[in-house]
Scaffold this active site. Structure first.
Site, mmCIF file in Angstrom:
data_model
loop_
_atom_site.group_PDB
_atom_site.id
_atom_site.type_symbol
_atom_site.label_atom_id
_atom_site.label_comp_id
_atom_site.label_asym_id
_atom_site.label_seq_id
_atom_site.Cartn_x
_atom_site.Cartn_y
_atom_site.Cartn_z
ATOM 1 N N ASP A 1 5.857 -3.359 10.848
ATOM 2 C CA ASP A 1 4.389 -3.222 10.877
ATOM 3 C C ASP A 1 3.813 -3.328 12.292
ATOM 4 O O ASP A 1 2.809 -2.694 12.611
ATOM 5 C CB ASP A 1 3.695 -4.214 9.917
ATOM 6 N N ARG B 1 0.832 -1.200 0.000
ATOM 7 C CA ARG B 1 0.000 0.000 0.000
ATOM 8 C C ARG B 1 0.863 1.245 0.000
ATOM 9 O O ARG B 1 1.924 1.273 0.624
ATOM 10 C CB ARG B 1 -0.828 0.075 1.282
ATOM 11 N N SER C 1 7.851 -4.676 6.677
ATOM 12 C CA SER C 1 7.462 -5.695 7.658
ATOM 13 C C SER C 1 8.374 -6.910 7.655
ATOM 14 O O SER C 1 7.935 -8.056 7.451
ATOM 15 C CB SER C 1 6.029 -6.127 7.395
HETATM 16 C C1 BG6 Z 1 -2.007 -4.223 7.543
HETATM 17 C C2 BG6 Z 1 -0.880 -3.280 7.923
HETATM 18 O O1 BG6 Z 1 -3.219 -3.700 7.968
HETATM 19 O O2 BG6 Z 1 -1.783 -5.469 8.139
HETATM 20 C C3 BG6 Z 1 0.418 -3.892 7.438
HETATM 21 O O3 BG6 Z 1 -1.081 -2.028 7.356
HETATM 22 C C4 BG6 Z 1 0.602 -5.257 8.008
HETATM 23 O O4 BG6 Z 1 1.497 -3.079 7.802
HETATM 24 C C5 BG6 Z 1 -0.601 -6.095 7.695
HETATM 25 O O5 BG6 Z 1 1.771 -5.844 7.499
HETATM 26 C C6 BG6 Z 1 -0.488 -7.433 8.341
HETATM 27 O O6 BG6 Z 1 -1.548 -8.271 7.920
HETATM 28 P P1 BG6 Z 1 -1.522 -9.114 6.587
HETATM 29 O O7 BG6 Z 1 -2.602 -10.079 6.802
HETATM 30 O O8 BG6 Z 1 -1.772 -8.176 5.466
HETATM 31 O O9 BG6 Z 1 -0.167 -9.761 6.527
HETATM 32 C C1 GLC Z 2 7.269 -11.540 9.679
HETATM 33 C C2 GLC Z 2 8.316 -10.450 9.708
HETATM 34 C C3 GLC Z 2 7.994 -9.441 10.768
HETATM 35 C C4 GLC Z 2 6.599 -8.944 10.586
HETATM 36 C C5 GLC Z 2 5.627 -10.078 10.581
HETATM 37 C C6 GLC Z 2 4.207 -9.634 10.378
HETATM 38 O O1 GLC Z 2 7.364 -12.245 10.865
HETATM 39 O O2 GLC Z 2 9.581 -11.031 9.925
HETATM 40 O O3 GLC Z 2 8.903 -8.364 10.688
HETATM 41 O O4 GLC Z 2 6.293 -8.047 11.623
HETATM 42 O O5 GLC Z 2 5.977 -10.991 9.570
HETATM 43 O O6 GLC Z 2 4.007 -9.034 9.162
#
Ligand code: BG6
Ligand code: GLC
Ligand code: BG6
Ligand code: GLC
Length: 950
Positions: free
Chosen positions: A644, A526, A590
């Protein structure tokens, strides 16, 4: 003379009729019984009636009748009827399906039935030992199905808490206890052999299953023996006590307790009351005491005593025998009533019982027996009619066609009982076509069939069920890992990296500005524009665009990946018409990054779906800056890189100042929290706090979770992009959950346990079963139809039982995930509590991630287990509605202000309060404020200031 005899006979007739009249229930009275039973059946199903209903309607966790795929060698116990049996049952599946049984009857002396629980179970185990010896199978650890014919409250197929003894049992210290545990303990005490107790089953359920093996329409099990009871397949949606709305579950009605609230006292006679008072459980099982074998003889005896007292029998002499409780056993009742017996033979039976009378006496006794047994059969028929009509109406049918499996000495041996029962059912439930099927093999066979089903599921899923004891242990292990990660000496080798983030406080409400946030690493890539303004109060405006990140880019070169990110950012700025501006950028990235300041992030290792080359060990801020510069069509200033979890904590912290943990349960899983700086040995300084990104996904990478990892976890790992790494994450997060379920299903299908052994290419394809499917299948309303839909798409034609089993697999896998997260989160909560030195922790956890958000039960289970594991805490789970971008912007806001204040400096940037800065700057005790941060009005722990360290 003749008239005198005739008058005497007429008088005798009149008095006999007066005694027996209350036993001859009119059709109207029977219909009333039926109506009352119907009401009690409904009441028992209601959650609010669980404690008080007299017809208990106990869920049995048996969700289907046999389908012919059951197989294996089992031990069965059959306790609670006339005989105690130990059985060996061998079941073959497939075309040559068959069941072979070997059994031995053992006596249970009265003093044991009514001794202590320990004595009873020791005796049972003694009998098992003899049987194993006799069969020559003492060494094998066989799975065991336990038919226990008493009311048990069950929370699963292998647990049963005895509600109360009925019939002839009254052993102490058993009521309120799990009888499976008691049996297990007795086996342990004996220490001679071991057994795997897989299922505990009521005899009605065993009977239904025994008959269901021959006739799939058998959905009701009836016992008319020592006791009286019925079970049936009920729609899940009607069972309030059990979660879920799809499919069916067998309910053990325990209808013997019908009337215990007095609702049938109008038809109970003085003899019924006598029998009740003389029983082991006065006031209880009133319906059973009017309908079952254990009591019919007793009722007869009471009437005979009365008639004798009135001078109508045995010349008015009450013999010693007649005073003996229990002389009329069901078998004698059955013999006396047999039409094939001549009067003389009846008389002989009575004589054997010590009742020496005339032929005339025999006629009267026979008539009494008839009245009592006929009433029993008619009452039983009225009860069954109530159940049949309920099932018919529940299913919205004009006519119901159903098979009732029946067992019990009364039904089997009594000459008229079964006929009268059937006639009554026909009379009272004329819209039901009922086939009565006699269970020839007893309930042991059915119990073995149930055990076969439970066992095969358990074999695969047992290891996935983690007890609270294990979870507490996992929690303690994770706490140790956290300590290692925080320590300077152990950090280099620690698996849980505990990365300092240089974020030292959550938002305080004074942030403002216009920012870009990138959010890379979750399900979506995003880009956001976040405008934080400060008119009267702080408001945040966000615009988001989602960009694709094709797999070849995730797995290609690092240069290509960052060129792609830069290109998407260019596109976004174009759309926003801000290409000419140099907005500050916050980068949610992340993945595990080592940071020495806010705007630097050295990727330690890729996780989840990414594997671009040349990035590990490099600073992702520099890689992105370079890619942007290379384009030359816009400029951007990356001010902060945040994980994240951190972004999520900051987003939630914006709404709830108490938020000090950020949790992600999505594609991956991870958490961050505010740690005391003095514990973070990798960062200088001792005062205040800093957010630590735990990177708990790597928990277990050193082998510390091997005892709870299953063969499926290992297979997932082998097939992943990063074998041997992120082992905890692979047991928990969304990227792997669907695949875990798929692997289990494939294994079960291969063994013929699912889909009649059919395996399709789709089912064998990696990734075909997604985590969103797990979520859909676990939905309480449409879960099973979703299962059918999803499985059908995978090419298998699932039966109803298949769908139920698949749903079960999904539940176990997702439950384990929530439980594991509760354990690691619990460790963080304990750390926070200890850091604060409080007895009870009050805190907020900010949460994000698709699994947590989309799965219908996940959040609730996580919350529940967390509270159970850390009881001395009040935890608020706050869902991050707006993603981590907002939080990243908050961090950037502060970083930006710093840069504005100190242009051209390259510093280690720290967000939050810095004790060093406080020492260095201004007057003693005064916090230096930079830019627009007017922290003076805020409590000091909410102040956000910037500090520049050396
Ligand atoms: C989103 C966050 O809502 O959730 C991201 O903005 C995050 O930063 C993500 O990594 C985690 O959830 P998923 O299911 O998209 O991996
Ligand atoms: C993985 C990444 C970590 C992140 C998580 C959730 O574990 O190593 O940094 O916070 O995924 O997205
Ligand atoms: C047997 C079953 O056939 O019938 C038992 O195997 C059951 O499980 C019994 O309890 C019920 O009948 P009775 O007359 O023995 O109580
Ligand atoms: C008693 C028991 C019940 C059992 C029945 C028949 O009613 O409470 O569990 O099914 O007897 O044996």
């Amino acid at each position: 003379m003749v008239t005198a005899v005739a008058r005497r006979l007429a008088e005798r007739r009149r008095r006999l009729d007066a005694v027996l009249a209350p036993f001859r229930l009119s059709p109207h009275a029977l219909r009333q019984v039926k109506g009352k039973m119907r009401r009690e059946l409904e009441r028992g199903l209601r959650r609010d009636m669980q404690g008080t209903a007299t017809v208990k309607m106990l869920p049995t966790y048996v969700c289907g009748t046999p389908d012919g795929t059951e197989r294996g060698k089992f031990l069965a116990l059959d306790l609670g009827g006339t005989n105690f049996r130990v059985l060996l049952v061998k079941i073959r599946s497939g075309r040559r399906k068959s069941v072979r049984m070997y059994n031995k009857i053992f006596a249970i002396p009265l003093e044991i039935m009514q001794g202590t629980g320990e004595e009873l179970f020791d005796h049972i185990v003694q009998c098992i030992a003899e049987f194993l010896e006799y069969m020559g199978i003492k060494g094998a650890r066989l799975p065991l199905g336990f038919t226990f014919s008493f009311p048990c409250r069950q929370a699963s197929i292998d647990k049963g808490t005895l509600v109360g003894w009925t019939k002839g049992f009254k052993a102490t210290d058993c009521e309120g206890e799990d009888v499976v545990d008691m049996l297990r303990e007795a086996i342990k005490r004996r220490n001679e052999f071991d057994l795997d107790i897989v299922a505990v089953v009521n005899d009605t359920v065993g009977t239904m299953m025994t008959c269901g093996y021959e006739d799939p329409k058998c959905e009701i099990g009836l016992i008319a023996g020592t006791g009286s009871n019925v079970c049936y397949m009920e729609d899940m949606k009607n069972i309030e006590a059990v979660e879920g709305n799809e499919g069916k579950m067998c309910i053990n009605t325990e209808w013997g307790g019908f009337g215990d609230n007095g609702c049938i006292d109008d038809i109970r006679t003085e003899y019924d009351r006598e029998v009740d008072e003389g029983s082991l459980n006065p006031g209880k099982q009133r319906y059973e005491k009017m309908t079952s074998g254990m009591y019919l003889g007793e009722i007869v005896r009471q009437i005979v005593i009365d008639l004798t007292t009135q001078g109508l029998l045995f010349r008015g002499q009450i013999s010693e025998s007649l005073r003996k409780r229990g002389i009329f056993e069901t078998k004698f009742l059955s013999q006396i009533e047999s039409d094939r017996l001549a009067l003389l033979q009846v008389r002989r039976i009575l004589q054997q019982l010590g009742l020496d009378g005339t032929c005339e006496d025999s006629i009267v006794v026979k008539e009494v027996c008839g009245a009592v047994s006929t009433r029993a059969a008619r009452l039983c028929g009225a009860g069954l009619a109530a159940l049949l009509d309920k099932r018919r109406e529940d299913q919205g049918m004009q006519r119901l066609e159903v098979t009732v499996g029946v067992d019990g000495t009364l039904y089997k041996l009594h000459p008229h009982f079964s006929r009268v029962l059937r006639e009554t059912v026909q009379e009272l439930a004329p819209q039901c076509d009922v086939t009565f099927m006699l269970s020839e093999d007893g309930s042991g066979k059915g119990a073995a069939l149930i055990t076969a089903v439970a066992k095969r599921l358990r074999q695969y899923l047992y290891a996935m069920r983690l007890s609270d004891e294990t979870l507490l242990d996992v929690m303690a292990r994770f706490r140790r890992e956290m300590k290692n990660g925080l320590s300077r000496d152990f950090n280099p080798t620690a698996t849980v990296k505990m990365l300092p983030t240089f974020v030292r406080s959550i938002p305080d409400g004074s942030e403002k500005g216009d920012f870009i946030a990138l959010d890379l690493g979750g399900s979506y890539f995003r880009i956001l524009r976040v405008k934080v303004s400060h008119e009267k109060r702080q408001t945040v405006q966000m615009e988001t665009e989602i960009y694709n990140t094709p797999e070849d880019i995730m797995h290609g070169s690092g240069t290509r990946l960052f060129d792609h990110v830069a290109e998407c950012l260019g596109d976004f700025m174009e759309k926003q018409q801000i290409k000419d501006k140099k907005l500050p950028v916050g980068f949610t990235f992340s993945f595990p990054c080592r940071q020495s300041k806010l705007d630097e992030g050295i990727l330690i290792t890729w996780t989840k779906r990414f594997k671009a080359s040349g990035v590990e060990g490099a600073d992702v801020v520099r890689l992105l800056s370079r890619a942007i510069k290379k384009r030359g069509d816009y400029d951007a200033d990356i001010m902060a890189v945040v994980n994240d979890t951190v972004g999520t904590m900051m987003t939630c912290g914006f709404d709830d100042q108490r938020c000090e943990v950020g949790l992600i349960i999505g594609t991956g899983t991870n958490a961050c929290y505010m740690e005391e700086l003095r514990h973070i040995e990798l960062v200088e300084g001792d005062e205040g706090r800093m957010c630590v990104n735990t990177e708990w996904g790597a928990f277990g990478d050193d082998g510390s979770l091997e005892d709870i990892r299953t063969e499926f976890d290992r297979e997932i790992d082998r097939g992943s992009l990063n074998p041997g790494k992120q082992l905890f994450e692979k047991m928990v997060s969304g990227l792997y959950m669907g695949e875990l379920v798929r692997l289990i299903l494939v294994k079960m299908a291969k063994e013929g346990l699912l889909f009649e052994g059919r395996i399709t290419p789709e089912l064998l394809t990696k990734g075909k079963f997604e985590t969103k499917h797990v979520s859909a299948i676990e939905k309480s309303k449409e879960g099973l139809s979703k299962a059918k839909e999803i499985l059908t798409r995978l090419g298998v034609e699932p039966s109803h039982e298949d769908c139920v089993a698949v749903q079960h697999v999904c539940t176990i896998v997702s439950f384990r995930s929530a439980n594991l997260v509760a354990a690691t989160l619990g460790a963080i909560l304990c750390q926070l509590r200890d850091n604060k030195g409080v007895g009870r922790l009050r805190t907020t956890v900010g949460v994000d991630g698709s699994l947590y958000k989309m799965h219908p039960q996940y959040a609730r289970r996580l919350h529940k287990t967390t509270r159970r594991l850390v009881p001395d805490s009040d935890v608020r789970f706050l869902l991050s509605e707006s993603g981590s971008g907002k939080g990243a912007a908050m961090v950037t806001a502060v970083a930006y202000r710093l840069a504005e204040q100190h242009p051209g400096q390259s510093h280690r940037v720290v967000l939050g309060e810095s004790p060093k800065e406080r020492e260095a700057g201004g007057e003693e005790g005064e916090t230096p404020h930079l830019g627009g941060f007017q922290g003076g009005d805020l409590p000091s722990d909410r102040r956000v200031t910037l500090a520049m360290l050396g």
